[in-house]
Design a protein around this motif. Structure first.
Motif, PDB file in Angstrom:
ATOM      1  N   HIS A 222      -5.286  -3.470 -15.906  1.00 55.94           N
ATOM      2  CA  HIS A 222      -4.342  -3.806 -14.846  1.00 55.94           C
ATOM      3  C   HIS A 222      -4.103  -2.550 -14.012  1.00 55.94           C
ATOM      4  O   HIS A 222      -3.830  -1.474 -14.554  1.00 55.94           O
ATOM      5  N   SER A 223      -4.243  -2.700 -12.733  1.00 59.74           N
ATOM      6  CA  SER A 223      -4.109  -1.588 -11.796  1.00 59.74           C
ATOM      7  C   SER A 223      -2.838  -1.783 -10.976  1.00 59.74           C
ATOM      8  O   SER A 223      -2.667  -2.822 -10.329  1.00 59.74           O
ATOM      9  N   CYS A 224      -1.950  -0.793 -11.020  1.00 58.59           N
ATOM     10  CA  CYS A 224      -0.671  -0.870 -10.306  1.00 58.59           C
ATOM     11  C   CYS A 224      -0.671   0.160  -9.180  1.00 58.59           C
ATOM     12  O   CYS A 224      -0.810   1.356  -9.436  1.00 58.59           O
ATOM     13  N   HIS A 225      -0.497  -0.323  -7.960  1.00 55.94           N
ATOM     14  CA  HIS A 225      -0.671   0.549  -6.798  1.00 55.94           C
ATOM     15  C   HIS A 225       0.531   0.453  -5.861  1.00 55.94           C
ATOM     16  O   HIS A 225       1.091  -0.623  -5.642  1.00 55.94           O
ATOM     17  N   ALA A 226       0.913   1.601  -5.310  1.00 53.21           N
ATOM     18  CA  ALA A 226       1.995   1.638  -4.317  1.00 53.21           C
ATOM     19  C   ALA A 226       1.817   2.888  -3.454  1.00 53.21           C
ATOM     20  O   ALA A 226       1.044   3.788  -3.779  1.00 53.21           O
ATOM     21  N   ILE A 227       2.546   2.914  -2.354  1.00 58.57           N
ATOM     22  CA  ILE A 227       2.576   4.073  -1.462  1.00 58.57           C
ATOM     23  C   ILE A 227       3.963   4.698  -1.542  1.00 58.57           C
ATOM     24  O   ILE A 227       4.964   4.051  -1.228  1.00 58.57           O
ATOM     25  N   ILE A 228       4.016   5.954  -1.994  1.00 61.01           N
ATOM     26  CA  ILE A 228       5.287   6.685  -1.980  1.00 61.01           C
ATOM     27  C   ILE A 228       5.405   7.387  -0.630  1.00 61.01           C
ATOM     28  O   ILE A 228       4.523   8.139  -0.227  1.00 61.01           O
ATOM     29  N   HIS A 229       6.496   7.129   0.066  1.00 57.34           N
ATOM     30  CA  HIS A 229       6.731   7.782   1.350  1.00 57.34           C
ATOM     31  C   HIS A 229       7.277   9.193   1.117  1.00 57.34           C
ATOM     32  O   HIS A 229       7.812   9.493   0.039  1.00 57.34           O
TER      33      HIS A 229
END
Length: 368
Positions: A222-229
């Motif tokens: 499972h791949s968990c992805h996000a963009i931290i500003h």
């Protein structure tokens, strides 16, 4: 807007270009793409306005080549196509005092993702679940490693400390193999996340005729992805189940898992406290007791950028808009529900003309 993509011939480079050129929402005319690559005969090279042939990332030649490209092209945004580019390119850009923007935080935060030992230490520091990892001390190395194996059971995973893309990673199935693997330089050892007993038949088959393409059964993560500003905020966490065949992701499906979402948010907050921001991916699997544990993380756009885009997470648009607030870059929103679909990943064929490759090989630069 001028975007420079390093290692544009990589799967990541292809994903970025596919996002820009998506037929239903093309933004290609809004950008000028500059590429770098160490291989001339790569189809993605010739999708750029200009591409430069450079030395391998770890060489002094690369630094000289890349410094010259920065001086000539003056890109607005730089995106890394490979893990090994991320740290080196960021260092060169900052040492040079270039105005180019990169979606990365401190150099030490980048090292956290690139060095597997530092990843483990980071997770220990912030009490984050990560695969049990062997760290040598002043005692006998092999004795300590054997104790680690007895505690965590076979199989173990041996991987390069500075590795990427699963290169050089292999199973260690017993004490004899452990003794051999312990002599490898620059390697670390981790518990295998998953049901080790389910691999018994596979391991037995590997002791006889070796298949051309090895395929361990029931391999997925499972791949968990996000963009931290840069201010520490982050939007939706995108969770996917990635199915593998012979080491290649062939199936990609968005899933909902509140526990994984909660754990990933802890990773994101911890990374930000270390000065990190930008695109973050954490890969998870269940351990033998059914608990979620991370097995690795990276801090760049990756090979799932395009399928996530198709499902509504527009990394590229989000990154450009926080790096260049005045850009007003359009953000893609699918016109139908995409959370229940399964995306099959495959190669895309294209025509490559010998004269293009020859021109790039001879002059180290090609303009279309």
């Amino acid at each position: 807007m001028k975007i420079l993509i390093t290692s544009v011939g990589s799967l990541v480079g292809q994903n970025i270009l596919d996002v820009l050129e998506f037929s239903s929402f093309s933004r290609r005319s809004r950008v000028e793409v500059i590429g770098t690559n160490s291989v001339a005969a790569s189809p993605q090279n010739f999708r750029c306005e200009r591409v430069y042939l450079v030395g391998n990332t770890a060489t002094e030649q690369f630094e000289a080549d890349f410094t010259n490209i920065l001086t000539v092209e003056k890109p607005d945004v730089i995106l890394s196509g490979r893990d090994e580019d991320t740290f080196r390119v960021t260092q060169i850009v900052r040492d040079l005092g270039s105005d180019a923007r990169l979606p990365y935080g401190t150099m030490s935060s980048l090292e956290t993702a690139l060095n597997k030992i530092k990843t483990f230490e980071f997770c220990q520091k912030h009490n984050l679940p990560f695969a049990e990892t062997f760290l040598s001390d002043d005692s006998d190395y092999l004795t300590g490693l054997k104790c680690f194996a007895e505690k965590n059971s076979f199989p173990l995973i041996a991987k390069p400390i500075q590795g990427y893309a699963s290169k050089g990673v292999f199973f260690v199935r017993n004490m004899d193999e452990l003794a051999v693997a312990s002599r490898l330089q620059g390697y670390m050892f981790q518990e295998y996340l998953g049901d080790g007993e389910a691999l018994t038949e596979y391991f037995h088959s590997m002791e006889h005729l070796i298949p051309l393409f090895a395929h361990a059964p029931n391999i997925h993560h499972h791949s968990c992805h996000a963009i931290i500003h840069p201010d520490g905020t982050f939007d939706d966490i995108f969770i996917s189940r990635n199915e593998h065949d012979s080491g290649v992701t062939i199936g990609f499906k968005r899933v909902e898992d509140k526990e994984l979402e909660r754990i990933t948010a802890q990773f994101l907050r911890a990374i930000y406290t270390e000065g990190g921001y930008g695109p973050i991916t954490v890969q998870f699997r269940h351990d033998r007791y059914g608990h979620w544990k991370a097995q690795e993380m990276n801090m760049r756009t990756n090979g799932n950028t395009f399928p996530r885009f198709m499902m509504g997470q527009d990394d590229l648009g989000e990154i450009i808009n926080y790096l260049l607030p005045d850009a007003d870059f359009p953000i893609y929103v699918p016109d139908k529900e995409m959370s229940k679909v399964l995306i099959g990943k495959t190669l895309k064929s294209c025509v490559l003309y010998p004269e293009q490759v020859c021109a790039l090989s001879k002059s180290n630069k090609y303009s279309r």
